[in-house]
Design a protein around this motif. Structure first.
Motif, PDB file in Angstrom:
ATOM      1  N   LYS A 137      -6.109   4.961   0.527  1.00  0.00           N
ATOM      2  CA  LYS A 137      -6.680   4.320  -0.671  1.00  0.00           C
ATOM      3  C   LYS A 137      -6.453   2.816  -0.539  1.00  0.00           C
ATOM      4  CE  LYS A 137      -5.264   8.359  -3.270  1.00  0.00           C
ATOM      5  NZ  LYS A 137      -4.245   8.861  -4.196  1.00  0.00           N
ATOM      6  N   HIS A 195       0.847  -1.196   0.000  1.00  0.00           N
ATOM      7  CA  HIS A 195       0.000   0.000   0.000  1.00  0.00           C
ATOM      8  C   HIS A 195       0.882   1.245   0.000  1.00  0.00           C
ATOM      9  CE1 HIS A 195      -3.127  -2.740   1.555  1.00  0.00           C
ATOM     10  NE2 HIS A 195      -3.941  -1.896   0.974  1.00  0.00           N
ATOM     11  N   ASP A 202      -5.891   0.612  -3.708  1.00  0.00           N
ATOM     12  CA  ASP A 202      -4.804   1.026  -4.591  1.00  0.00           C
ATOM     13  C   ASP A 202      -3.521   0.353  -4.100  1.00  0.00           C
ATOM     14  OD1 ASP A 202      -3.238   2.301  -6.458  1.00  0.00           O
ATOM     15  OD2 ASP A 202      -3.061   4.146  -5.280  1.00  0.00           O
TER      16      ASP A 202
END
Length: 143
Positions: free
Chosen positions: A120, A115, A123
């Motif tokens: 997010k 990450h 994502d």
């Protein structure tokens, strides 16, 4: 039923004897709900003021200061990485590693989700463990 209503009903059902208890430290009569301090060994029959004094005295000892320092650092670490666990679980559920390849070397073994930003959670960059370490080393150099 909200908690304050439940608490009032509970107090109403208790007799006067049950509502008040005596602190074993200062020997003052206090309300039943204000006197309890729980620990792993059971219930300690002392008021909040006496419990605060006991805790302050303990925190000044060597063992107590280490315990307090450990608790504070744990709290700060959890607060700092607040979204980390949430992002990890969301990514684990939504993005399977089966059949995926490392984005840097095309390996299919020892894959992990990286990450770049925990705000997010979906994502992620799928990389092998070797390149995951590399990414973190690069991030440390940039900081």
């Amino acid at each position: 039923m909200n908690s304050s209503l439940r608490l009032n009903l509970f107090n109403f059902m208790l007799t006067e004897y049950q509502r008040t208890k005596t602190c074993r430290i200062c020997h003052k009569e206090k309300e039943h709900l204000m006197i309890l301090s729980r620990n792993k060994y059971g219930t300690r029959m002392q008021c909040l003021e006496c419990n605060a004094k006991r805790h302050k005295k303990y925190s000044k000892t060597d063992i107590g200061s280490v315990a307090v320092r450990k608790a504070v650092t744990t709290y700060e670490r959890k607060r700092k990485n607040k979204g980390k666990r949430t992002a990890w679980w969301k990514a684990a559920k939504a993005i399977p590693l089966a059949g995926a390849k490392c984005s840097r070397c095309e390996r299919t073994l020892n894959l992990v989700r990286h990450h770049p930003d925990y705000s997010k959670p979906l994502d992620v960059v799928i990389v092998c463990a070797l390149h995951h370490k590399e990414i973190h080393r690069e991030e440390k150099v940039l900081c």
